[in-house]
Design a protein around this motif. Structure first.
Motif, PDB file in Angstrom:
ATOM      1  N   GLU A 110      47.983  45.319  33.501  1.00  0.00           N
ATOM      2  CA  GLU A 110      46.723  44.320  33.643  1.00  0.00           C
ATOM      3  C   GLU A 110      46.389  44.193  35.309  1.00  0.00           C
ATOM      4  N   SER A 111      45.130  44.372  35.432  1.00  0.00           N
ATOM      5  CA  SER A 111      44.722  44.254  37.014  1.00  0.00           C
ATOM      6  C   SER A 111      44.919  42.845  37.346  1.00  0.00           C
ATOM      7  N   GLU A 112      44.938  42.768  38.729  1.00  0.00           N
ATOM      8  CA  GLU A 112      45.216  41.350  39.137  1.00  0.00           C
ATOM      9  C   GLU A 112      43.999  40.516  38.853  1.00  0.00           C
ATOM     10  N   PHE A 113      42.753  41.018  38.810  1.00  0.00           N
ATOM     11  CA  PHE A 113      41.701  40.115  38.675  1.00  0.00           C
ATOM     12  C   PHE A 113      41.636  39.968  37.267  1.00  0.00           C
ATOM     13  N   LEU A 114      41.933  40.582  36.186  1.00  0.00           N
ATOM     14  CA  LEU A 114      42.220  40.067  34.819  1.00  0.00           C
ATOM     15  C   LEU A 114      43.355  39.066  34.797  1.00  0.00           C
ATOM     16  N   LYS A 115      44.324  39.372  35.276  1.00  0.00           N
ATOM     17  CA  LYS A 115      45.335  38.132  35.042  1.00  0.00           C
ATOM     18  C   LYS A 115      44.794  36.859  35.620  1.00  0.00           C
ATOM     19  N   GLU A 116      44.080  36.814  36.677  1.00  0.00           N
ATOM     20  CA  GLU A 116      43.413  35.547  37.373  1.00  0.00           C
ATOM     21  C   GLU A 116      42.702  34.960  36.429  1.00  0.00           C
ATOM     22  N   SER A 168      36.874  40.147  28.729  1.00  0.00           N
ATOM     23  CA  SER A 168      36.472  41.393  28.360  1.00  0.00           C
ATOM     24  C   SER A 168      35.432  41.789  29.121  1.00  0.00           C
ATOM     25  N   LEU A 169      34.553  41.218  29.583  1.00  0.00           N
ATOM     26  CA  LEU A 169      33.354  41.838  30.545  1.00  0.00           C
ATOM     27  C   LEU A 169      34.060  42.245  31.742  1.00  0.00           C
ATOM     28  N   LEU A 170      34.825  41.566  32.352  1.00  0.00           N
ATOM     29  CA  LEU A 170      35.528  42.080  33.396  1.00  0.00           C
ATOM     30  C   LEU A 170      36.145  43.448  33.291  1.00  0.00           C
ATOM     31  N   LEU A 171      37.227  43.436  32.010  1.00  0.00           N
ATOM     32  CA  LEU A 171      37.741  44.578  31.589  1.00  0.00           C
ATOM     33  C   LEU A 171      36.991  45.711  31.635  1.00  0.00           C
ATOM     34  N   THR A 172      35.938  45.416  30.594  1.00  0.00           N
ATOM     35  CA  THR A 172      34.870  46.573  30.412  1.00  0.00           C
ATOM     36  C   THR A 172      34.200  47.190  31.789  1.00  0.00           C
ATOM     37  N   ALA A 173      33.888  46.250  32.691  1.00  0.00           N
ATOM     38  CA  ALA A 173      33.061  46.841  34.131  1.00  0.00           C
ATOM     39  C   ALA A 173      34.198  47.354  34.762  1.00  0.00           C
ATOM     40  N   GLU A 183      27.229  28.603  31.763  1.00  0.00           N
ATOM     41  CA  GLU A 183      28.254  27.739  32.531  1.00  0.00           C
ATOM     42  C   GLU A 183      29.650  28.227  32.480  1.00  0.00           C
ATOM     43  N   THR A 184      30.013  28.899  31.189  1.00  0.00           N
ATOM     44  CA  THR A 184      31.196  29.311  31.007  1.00  0.00           C
ATOM     45  C   THR A 184      31.258  30.625  31.900  1.00  0.00           C
ATOM     46  N   PHE A 185      30.362  31.423  31.716  1.00  0.00           N
ATOM     47  CA  PHE A 185      30.334  32.876  32.287  1.00  0.00           C
ATOM     48  C   PHE A 185      30.494  32.551  33.910  1.00  0.00           C
ATOM     49  N   GLU A 186      29.976  31.573  34.530  1.00  0.00           N
ATOM     50  CA  GLU A 186      29.940  31.180  35.716  1.00  0.00           C
ATOM     51  C   GLU A 186      31.277  30.731  36.380  1.00  0.00           C
ATOM     52  N   ILE A 187      32.049  30.534  35.390  1.00  0.00           N
ATOM     53  CA  ILE A 187      33.664  29.976  35.756  1.00  0.00           C
ATOM     54  C   ILE A 187      34.405  31.427  36.091  1.00  0.00           C
ATOM     55  N   GLY A 188      34.170  32.418  35.402  1.00  0.00           N
ATOM     56  CA  GLY A 188      34.845  33.857  35.745  1.00  0.00           C
ATOM     57  C   GLY A 188      33.902  34.568  36.691  1.00  0.00           C
ATOM     58  N   ALA A 201      36.169  41.308  42.077  1.00  0.00           N
ATOM     59  CA  ALA A 201      36.599  42.555  41.942  1.00  0.00           C
ATOM     60  C   ALA A 201      35.406  43.846  42.129  1.00  0.00           C
ATOM     61  N   GLY A 202      34.219  43.364  42.687  1.00  0.00           N
ATOM     62  CA  GLY A 202      33.343  44.175  43.426  1.00  0.00           C
ATOM     63  C   GLY A 202      32.693  44.693  42.120  1.00  0.00           C
ATOM     64  N   ILE A 203      32.527  44.346  40.879  1.00  0.00           N
ATOM     65  CA  ILE A 203      31.665  44.769  39.877  1.00  0.00           C
ATOM     66  C   ILE A 203      30.564  44.147  39.144  1.00  0.00           C
ATOM     67  N   ALA A 204      30.148  43.123  39.952  1.00  0.00           N
ATOM     68  CA  ALA A 204      29.290  42.311  39.427  1.00  0.00           C
ATOM     69  C   ALA A 204      27.905  42.987  39.195  1.00  0.00           C
ATOM     70  N   ASP A 205      27.665  44.113  40.201  1.00  0.00           N
ATOM     71  CA  ASP A 205      26.513  44.821  40.006  1.00  0.00           C
ATOM     72  C   ASP A 205      26.347  45.578  38.627  1.00  0.00           C
ATOM     73  N   LYS A 206      27.461  45.963  38.002  1.00  0.00           N
ATOM     74  CA  LYS A 206      27.345  46.575  36.689  1.00  0.00           C
ATOM     75  C   LYS A 206      26.855  45.645  35.496  1.00  0.00           C
ATOM     76  N   ILE A 207      26.647  44.379  35.804  1.00  0.00           N
ATOM     77  CA  ILE A 207      26.613  43.381  34.786  1.00  0.00           C
ATOM     78  C   ILE A 207      25.288  42.666  34.899  1.00  0.00           C
ATOM     79  N   ASP A 208      24.295  42.732  33.879  1.00  0.00           N
ATOM     80  CA  ASP A 208      23.057  42.129  33.430  1.00  0.00           C
ATOM     81  C   ASP A 208      23.357  41.146  32.501  1.00  0.00           C
ATOM     82  N   PHE A 209      23.545  39.871  33.197  1.00  0.00           N
ATOM     83  CA  PHE A 209      23.748  38.557  32.118  1.00  0.00           C
ATOM     84  C   PHE A 209      22.380  37.988  31.605  1.00  0.00           C
ATOM     85  N   ILE A 210      22.522  37.924  30.352  1.00  0.00           N
ATOM     86  CA  ILE A 210      21.183  37.359  29.822  1.00  0.00           C
ATOM     87  C   ILE A 210      21.659  36.117  28.848  1.00  0.00           C
ATOM     88  N   GLU A 211      21.059  35.090  29.457  1.00  0.00           N
ATOM     89  CA  GLU A 211      21.329  33.668  28.620  1.00  0.00           C
ATOM     90  C   GLU A 211      20.346  33.337  27.406  1.00  0.00           C
TER      91      GLU A 211
END
Length: 170
Positions: free
Chosen positions: A31-37, A74-79, A96-101, A108-118
């Motif tokens: 498991e990556s350190e980012f996922l553990k965190e 799982s979003l981080l894991l997928t990215a 709000e819960t998404f913003e926790i992670g 992790a440097g993968i935020a650009d892969k994600i298009d979040f839609i509320e």
């Protein structure tokens, strides 16, 4: 290592000790350190995460849709699993819960892969499908004699839907 007490799935593993041994020797080291965190905020089972990563690799996923993000484990894991040019549409009713992670996702440097839609999922999925329908309708209008082109364009879409459907629980 953390001890997962009372979280043994109801399956072939009937022993918490055996489950803990598998986690400590096979799951946690991979498991990556980012996922553990991020798991510290919400205990998604890391063994399920590794299965998910394996399935994403098996189907060579490049674009995914995640319904219900919560804190984003799982979003981080997928990215982290999909290729560098991969994209994820993440849909959740609660930003709000998404913003926790989100800080961990950024770290992790993968935020650009994600298009979040509320939003609720169904209206967004309906719009995505409508866009696909418009794309194919335009192909039919502008290239009415190019049946082979349309079939070639449809094939990856159909294949992706087959892969998606095959991963859904029955």
């Amino acid at each position: 290592m953390e001890k997962i007490v009372g979280k043994v799935p109801h399956n072939i593993l009937q022993s918490e000790d055996l489950y803990q041994y598998i986690l400590e020797t096979s799951v946690y080291p991979r498991e990556s350190e980012f996922l553990k965190e991020l798991r510290a905020f919400y205990s998604t089972a890391p063994d399920v995460g590794q299965l998910m990563a394996m399935l994403l690799k098996l189907v060579n996923a490049k674009r995914t849709i995640e319904l219900g993000v919560y804190t984003g484990y799982s979003l981080l894991l997928t990215a982290l699993t999909i290729p560098e040019d991969g994209k994820i549409i993440a849909i959740d009713v609660n930003r709000e819960t998404f913003e926790i992670g989100l800080p961990i996702i950024r770290k992790a440097g993968i935020a650009d892969k994600i298009d979040f839609i509320e939003s609720e999922a169904l209206p967004v999925l309906d719009q995505l499908l409508q866009n696909i329908r418009i794309y194919f309708l335009l192909l039919l209008i502008f290239f009415p004699d190019c049946h082979n082109m349309i079939l070639l364009s449809l094939f990856p879409l159909v294949l992706n839907f087959i892969q998606l459907i095959s991963l859904l629980p029955q």
